[in-house]
Design a protein around this motif. Structure first.
Motif, PDB file in Angstrom:
ATOM      1  N   ILE A 182       6.414   8.778   3.541  1.00  0.00           N
ATOM      2  CA  ILE A 182       6.111   7.402   3.126  1.00  0.00           C
ATOM      3  C   ILE A 182       7.397   6.614   2.933  1.00  0.00           C
ATOM      4  O   ILE A 182       7.495   5.435   3.341  1.00  0.00           O
ATOM      5  CB  ILE A 182       5.270   7.420   1.836  1.00  0.00           C
ATOM      6  CG1 ILE A 182       3.862   7.911   2.153  1.00  0.00           C
ATOM      7  CG2 ILE A 182       5.212   6.030   1.204  1.00  0.00           C
ATOM      8  CD1 ILE A 182       2.962   8.028   0.951  1.00  0.00           C
ATOM      9  N   ARG A 221      -2.105   7.501   4.152  1.00  0.00           N
ATOM     10  CA  ARG A 221      -2.962   7.284   2.992  1.00  0.00           C
ATOM     11  C   ARG A 221      -4.094   8.302   2.940  1.00  0.00           C
ATOM     12  O   ARG A 221      -4.460   8.805   1.873  1.00  0.00           O
ATOM     13  CB  ARG A 221      -3.536   5.863   3.013  1.00  0.00           C
ATOM     14  CG  ARG A 221      -2.545   4.795   2.562  1.00  0.00           C
ATOM     15  CD  ARG A 221      -3.250   3.524   2.096  1.00  0.00           C
ATOM     16  NE  ARG A 221      -4.102   2.973   3.133  1.00  0.00           N
ATOM     17  CZ  ARG A 221      -3.706   2.115   4.056  1.00  0.00           C
ATOM     18  NH1 ARG A 221      -2.435   1.719   4.082  1.00  0.00           N
ATOM     19  NH2 ARG A 221      -4.553   1.639   4.945  1.00  0.00           N
ATOM     20  N   ASN A 261      -4.498  10.814  -0.093  1.00  0.00           N
ATOM     21  CA  ASN A 261      -5.749  10.874  -0.854  1.00  0.00           C
ATOM     22  C   ASN A 261      -6.289  12.300  -0.930  1.00  0.00           C
ATOM     23  O   ASN A 261      -6.790  12.739  -1.972  1.00  0.00           O
ATOM     24  CB  ASN A 261      -6.800   9.958  -0.217  1.00  0.00           C
ATOM     25  CG  ASN A 261      -6.482   8.489  -0.443  1.00  0.00           C
ATOM     26  OD1 ASN A 261      -5.764   8.138  -1.379  1.00  0.00           O
ATOM     27  ND2 ASN A 261      -6.994   7.624   0.417  1.00  0.00           N
ATOM     28  N   ASP A 295       0.832  -1.209   0.000  1.00  0.00           N
ATOM     29  CA  ASP A 295       0.000   0.000   0.000  1.00  0.00           C
ATOM     30  C   ASP A 295       0.868   1.262   0.000  1.00  0.00           C
ATOM     31  O   ASP A 295       0.571   2.244  -0.700  1.00  0.00           O
ATOM     32  CB  ASP A 295      -0.929   0.008   1.218  1.00  0.00           C
ATOM     33  CG  ASP A 295      -2.044  -1.023   1.102  1.00  0.00           C
ATOM     34  OD1 ASP A 295      -2.263  -1.519  -0.021  1.00  0.00           O
ATOM     35  OD2 ASP A 295      -2.676  -1.330   2.125  1.00  0.00           O
ATOM     36  N   ALA A 348       1.111   4.261  -2.855  1.00  0.00           N
ATOM     37  CA  ALA A 348       0.944   5.671  -2.505  1.00  0.00           C
ATOM     38  C   ALA A 348       2.161   6.491  -2.947  1.00  0.00           C
ATOM     39  O   ALA A 348       2.025   7.616  -3.447  1.00  0.00           O
ATOM     40  CB  ALA A 348       0.718   5.812  -1.004  1.00  0.00           C
TER      41      ALA A 348
END
Length: 292
Positions: free
Chosen positions: A82, A110, A114, A53, A57
């Motif tokens: 990240i 996340r 987003n 994940d 991202a």
């Protein structure tokens, strides 16, 4: 004998109980081992899932950063967070507490990513709209420029035509050599030795477009040795020097006017002579004559 049998029975019972306890213990230990393996596999899968994940991202952020939008600085900050979290997860041991912590951090990142990606998409849509509007504006400006260029071209041509039409024409340039006696009487001659005056005349044609007012013409008389007779004054036009014999100032009122001037000369030689009339630095008329 009965006491001995009773003791044997008790011992057997104890052995049976111990065996049952041993079997139960082994079963419990097996179950614990199996549960531990299952738990370890779950933790490994969760770790891989979190890393996957985070990688997705990060790729999204890299792509958004490459667009060089107004949010590039914010995107780079989140991308670095990240990247650091990926490094931490890769080095972390697979245990429940650490994985819970990293899953929570990954979820927060996340959510932040987003939110930023939605802003990037909004900017992208706005930019697309602006590009369409800009292209439309550029097209209209180009059309307007073409129209203006056409008008400018027509105006330049018209101005050029008007300028040409407003130029004054110098016509019928004539020169005669004369001998003027002390009494004032003038006798025309073709002998250099007898000439002491050159009578120069020309016509300025009628032109209703031209501006009226005083007009200056520079007359240049040049002998066969390319020497200028008369005053030999000089004037500079557009970086060029003009040496002239005399200046004739004419009051022009848009009607034909005749200009007559005398140039006094002494000791002139035999040969050919040229007379040039200049309007500033432009040669507007020319003639020649010979003296014996």
């Amino acid at each position: 004998m009965e006491a001995q049998k009773s003791n044997n029975s008790g011992l057997k019972a104890i052995i049976v109980i111990l065996c049952l306890l041993l079997i139960g213990s082994l079963g419990y230990m097996f179950k614990l081992s199996s549960d531990s393996k299952d738990t370890q596999k779950i933790l490994v899968d969760e770790k891989e899932s979190v890393l996957k994940d985070l990688a997705i991202a990060k790729d999204s952020l890299d792509a958004a950063i490459a667009r060089n939008t107004a949010l590039s600085d914010e995107l780079i900050v989140e991308r670095d967070k990240i990247q650091q979290l990926i490094s931490d997860v890769q080095q972390a041991k697979e245990n429940s507490s650490s994985m819970m912590k990293y899953k929570d951090e990954a979820l927060k990142l996340r959510v932040s990513v987003n939110f930023l990606m939605k802003q990037v998409e909004t900017l992208k849509n706005q930019n697309s709209k602006l590009l369409i509007e800009r292209d439309s504006t550029v097209q209209k400006l180009n059309e307007a420029k073409k129209y203006n260029d056409t008008l400018v071209s027509k105006n330049v041509k018209l101005a050029t035509d008007v300028e040409r039409a407003s130029k004054l024409s110098v016509l019928n340039l004539q020169v005669s050599a004369v001998r003027q006696k002390s009494s004032g009487k003038q006798i025309e001659t073709d002998k250099a030795s007898k000439t002491n005056i050159l009578k120069i005349s020309f016509m300025i044609a009628e032109n209703q477009i031209a501006k009226s007012g005083d007009k200056q013409y520079y007359i240049q008389v040049v002998d066969s040795n390319n020497e200028v007779l008369g005053d030999m004054q000089s004037v500079v036009f557009s970086g060029k020097t003009l040496i002239y014999s005399f200046v004739s100032t004419v009051k022009y009122e848009n009607k034909t006017v005749k200009v007559e001037k005398n140039l006094t000369v002494t000791d002139i030689k035999e040969g050919g002579y040229y007379v040039n009339v200049f309007d500033k630095d432009e040669l507007v008329s020319r003639t020649s004559f010979n003296l014996k």
